[in-house]
Write a protein that holds these residues in place. Structure first.
Motif, PDB file in Angstrom:
ATOM      1  N   GLN A 172       3.032  31.038 -38.325  1.00 11.07           N
ATOM      2  CA  GLN A 172       2.269  32.300 -38.809  1.00 11.07           C
ATOM      3  C   GLN A 172       2.394  33.443 -37.733  1.00 11.07           C
ATOM      4  O   GLN A 172       2.703  33.183 -36.486  1.00 11.07           O
ATOM      5  N   THR A 242     -14.927  29.971 -39.296  1.00 15.01           N
ATOM      6  CA  THR A 242     -14.242  28.800 -40.000  1.00 15.01           C
ATOM      7  C   THR A 242     -12.716  29.365 -39.640  1.00 15.01           C
ATOM      8  O   THR A 242     -12.245  30.385 -39.399  1.00 15.01           O
ATOM      9  N   ILE A 243     -11.763  28.139 -39.742  1.00 17.73           N
ATOM     10  CA  ILE A 243     -10.261  28.184 -39.593  1.00 17.73           C
ATOM     11  C   ILE A 243      -9.655  27.243 -40.731  1.00 17.73           C
ATOM     12  O   ILE A 243     -10.297  26.114 -40.512  1.00 17.73           O
ATOM     13  N   ASP A 244      -9.113  27.835 -41.484  1.00 18.29           N
ATOM     14  CA  ASP A 244      -8.567  27.077 -42.688  1.00 18.29           C
ATOM     15  C   ASP A 244      -9.844  26.297 -43.587  1.00 18.29           C
ATOM     16  O   ASP A 244      -9.706  25.195 -43.972  1.00 18.29           O
ATOM     17  N   GLY A 245     -10.815  27.075 -43.752  1.00 14.09           N
ATOM     18  CA  GLY A 245     -11.816  26.310 -44.329  1.00 14.09           C
ATOM     19  C   GLY A 245     -12.756  25.730 -43.460  1.00 14.09           C
ATOM     20  O   GLY A 245     -14.085  24.908 -44.237  1.00 14.09           O
ATOM     21  N   GLN A 246     -12.422  24.971 -42.429  1.00 11.88           N
ATOM     22  CA  GLN A 246     -13.276  24.264 -41.517  1.00 11.88           C
ATOM     23  C   GLN A 246     -14.063  25.150 -40.534  1.00 11.88           C
ATOM     24  O   GLN A 246     -13.647  25.971 -39.856  1.00 11.88           O
TER      25      GLN A 246
END
Length: 695
Positions: A172, A242-246
């Motif tokens: 990214q 959160t990172i990537d939903g976690q």
């Protein structure tokens, strides 16, 4: 003849000749042919063959074929092929070097990982280059399991299985500034600053990104590995990161965080070494109120080294969260941090504890209010350590049982009273021209003067001011305490200082028995001191009956108009005679500056004679009751500059102390331990006020 024709036919087939051609005339010789030799040459392109110069045979020789050159004639070269057949070819179609082999591009694929390019189509071949992960790769055919790729001006090989029809994401990037997206040279859109994008390798100075209509290119220079900081926010409530939903972290209410742009309804924040997301609705540009507190300790709030506010003890204030051991408060429109220990959840006691002090006088009177009219409620012994709770004028507030009372501030000290040195103590002279007296009273001038550093042995202490000492040569005599110390002085020249200045301690600080030595005590902020000399970077001052050294950097110096002669009058001459001796030790019996100091009546005798009013020496009682001075008044508010002020019952019954007024409230006198300036309203002096007289 049939055998010869068969050979010719086989040769033509091997040369890929497109039609038959006449047999050479010499081919029918019945003798064995002689094979001619010559240099090797290579065809530079597909080339027509000739049976004789200018006579086309209809056959073509492929590019890169190796031939033997025999002879040249009329722009043609006779050549021999690998089957020994002879032909002619245009001379320009031959080269001494084989032509570079080229292949047609058959595909455009993408590297699935970082690849090593092999020189040959086999796994153990030497490497001749590298291809970056995600890089576009032009393919020029295959050899077995390997794809042929371009390397410089030549070709190399990579495993076909490691190439894909579409580029793979290599990570990214964050857009560092608004930048255009190009596809086939046409702008198809714009990437916004701090937008997070997946990237799929690069092409020169461009980075490949994916769009709804396929892959496009953005300038690599406009992309970065990290987003740009766009400001700061406060958590308006407890919320998750959160990172990537976690969930990777939690923000507490009023945590201050840096932000790095937004993604839809989320705000980007840093979480460890990565970047996470927090709901934008849970953030605020300013802290939120979290409650009220009370100031439990007067606190100075500073910014860039400058005081912007002082929070007074007991004040109720609103707080906006905490950071570690600090609490956030608001002053005006700005937020500041102060120690959490300076605040309390409950309202504190009426007065703030300001630190402990030692009682320096015997039987110190404790009064019910900050006035001599206050009722005596207790008494403190010398050396007692007490907590203090602020001041009121010349009085210090103390606690007695469950209530508050007052004592004279001048009778308290940060330093514990010291025990007197014992007989046999070794002393050292601290100042040049230290007076040595024949008796323990300075009625007459010294019998000698001692040099700085002279070693003395203490024989007997007389009260607080004199020591009987023995010199190294066995001679005995008497010296005044402030001129000696148990510590050797430094070998630095003593320089006189101007006594017409006001010297004040900037902040509570330490003083020393010797410059650069161990600390020997503390001196309060705003204390006026009376240095006589400077030694290096230190002032020599008196602490009680001892000489100590105070760093000059902790002292502020201003002019004192009270110490300057204002006119040539007897009153002004009286003051002018006393001022030069500020800071000299109180010296019992002395009326002469040659003795190193004065007692109170001795100073008056000396100064009045200098003022032009000559007369003999008497004591305080004689000055009060006698006719040497006139205009006796007993109202404390009636004093003026140049008057004599009298006190009674200070150490004996009746008139016992005298000084010279500098204005209506302050006076100069030889009192306490040195010649100094005090206010008539200090409790220790006001309580003993007797009256005034004039020259």
């Amino acid at each position: 003849m049939d055998r010869f024709k068969k050979g010719i036919a086989l040769g033509a087939a091997s040369l890929l000749l497109f039609s038959s051609f006449p047999l050479p005339a010499f081919a029918e010789s019945s003798e064995t042919a002689v094979v001619q030799s010559g240099p090797t040459r290579y065809t530079v392109a597909d080339s027509p063959l000739y049976s004789a110069p200018g006579v086309a045979s209809g056959a073509t020789l492929k590019k890169g074929e190796e031939v033997t050159m025999l002879e040249e004639a009329d722009g043609y070269t006779q050549i021999r092929l690998s089957d020994d057949s002879l032909h002619y070819i245009e001379a320009t179609m031959l080269s001494t070097e084989p032509p570079a082999v080229t292949y047609e591009q058959t595909d455009l694929l993408y590297a699935k990982q970082k690849l090593s390019v092999l020189a040959e189509a086999k796994s153990d071949a030497a490497t001749s280059g590298e291809i970056a992960f995600g890089e576009a790769v032009a393919v020029f055919g295959t050899e077995g399991e390997y794809a042929r790729v371009k390397v410089g001006s030549g070709y190399g090989y990579v495993p076909s299985s490691l190439l894909g029809a579409e580029p793979a994401s290599i990570g990214q990037r964050y857009v560092q500034r608004d930048t255009e997206l190009l596809r086939a040279g046409t702008v198809i859109g714009t990437l916004k600053t701090n937008e997070r994008i997946a990237v799929y390798g690069s092409e020169g100075d461009w980075t490949r990104v994916k769009t709804p209509i396929g892959f496009a290119l953005a300038k690599t220079a406009d992309l970065g590995n990290a987003p740009l900081k766009t400001g700061a926010r406060y958590a308006a409530r407890k919320t998750s990161v959160t990172i990537d939903g976690q969930i990777t972290g939690t923000l507490k209410t009023n945590d201050r965080i840096a932000i790095y742009g937004t993604e839809g309804e989320w705000t980007r924040v840093k979480s460890g070494e990565a970047y996470g997301l927090v709901l934008t609705a849970h953030l605020s540009p300013v802290p939120v109120k979290t409650g009220d507190r009370y100031v439990a300790k007067t606190t100075v709030v500073k910014k860039d080294g400058k005081t912007i506010a002082t929070l007074k003890y007991g004040t109720k204030i609103t707080v906006y969260g905490t950071i570690g051991t600090s609490v956030r408060i608001k002053i005006g429109t700005a937020f500041h941090l102060i120690p959490a220990s300076a605040l309390s959840l409950t309202k504190p006691a009426p007065y703030e504890a300001m630190g402990k002090r030692y009682v320096t006088h015997d039987d110190l009177t404790v009064r019910s209010k900050a006035s001599l009219s206050g009722k005596k409620v207790a008494a403190f012994d010398r050396g007692r350590l007490i907590e203090t709770y602020g001041t009121s004028g010349y009085w210090t507030r103390v606690k007695v049982k469950s209530g508050y009372a007052y004592v004279a501030s001048s009778s308290l000290s940060l330093n514990k009273p010291k025990a007197k040195p014992k007989k046999g103590t070794i002393f050292y002279v601290q100042l040049d021209r230290t007076p040595l007296f024949a008796t323990d009273v300075a009625y007459s001038t010294p019998k000698a003067y001692l040099k700085k550093g002279t070693k003395l042995t203490g024989l007997r202490s007389i009260d607080d001011d004199f020591w009987q000492v023995r010199l190294p040569n066995g001679t005995t005599g008497y010296v005044i305490n402030p001129y000696i110390s148990i510590v050797k002085p430094v070998n630095t020249k003593q320089t006189p200082v101007s006594v017409k200045k006001r010297y004040v301690v900037k902040s509570t600080t330490s003083f020393y028995a010797r410059p650069g030595g161990a600390k020997s005590g503390l001196i309060e902020k705003d204390t006026r001191i009376y240095p006589r000399y400077k030694v290096g970077d230190y002032y020599i001052i008196q602490d009680g009956w001892s000489s100590v050294y105070l760093p000059a950097k902790h002292v502020s110096i201003t002019s004192d108009s009270l110490l300057y002669k204002k006119a040539d009058t007897a009153r002004e001459r009286l003051i002018a005679a006393a001022v030069p001796h500020l800071g000299t030790p109180y010296t019992w019996g002395s009326q002469n500056p040659l003795n190193g100091g004065f007692d109170c009546s001795g100073l008056i005798h000396y100064a009045s004679n200098k003022a032009g009013k000559t007369g003999g020496r008497t004591n305080v009682s004689g000055y009060w009751y006698g006719g040497f001075f006139k205009a006796q008044r007993t109202t404390i508010t009636k004093g003026k500059r140049g008057d004599l002020i009298f006190f009674a019952n200070t150490y004996k019954k009746g008139p016992s102390h005298i000084g010279i007024m500098l204005d209506s409230t302050r006076f100069i006198h030889a009192g306490g331990t040195q010649l100094q300036i005090n206010s008539i309203y200090e409790p220790r002096w006001q309580s003993h006020f007797l009256g005034y007289k004039s020259l």
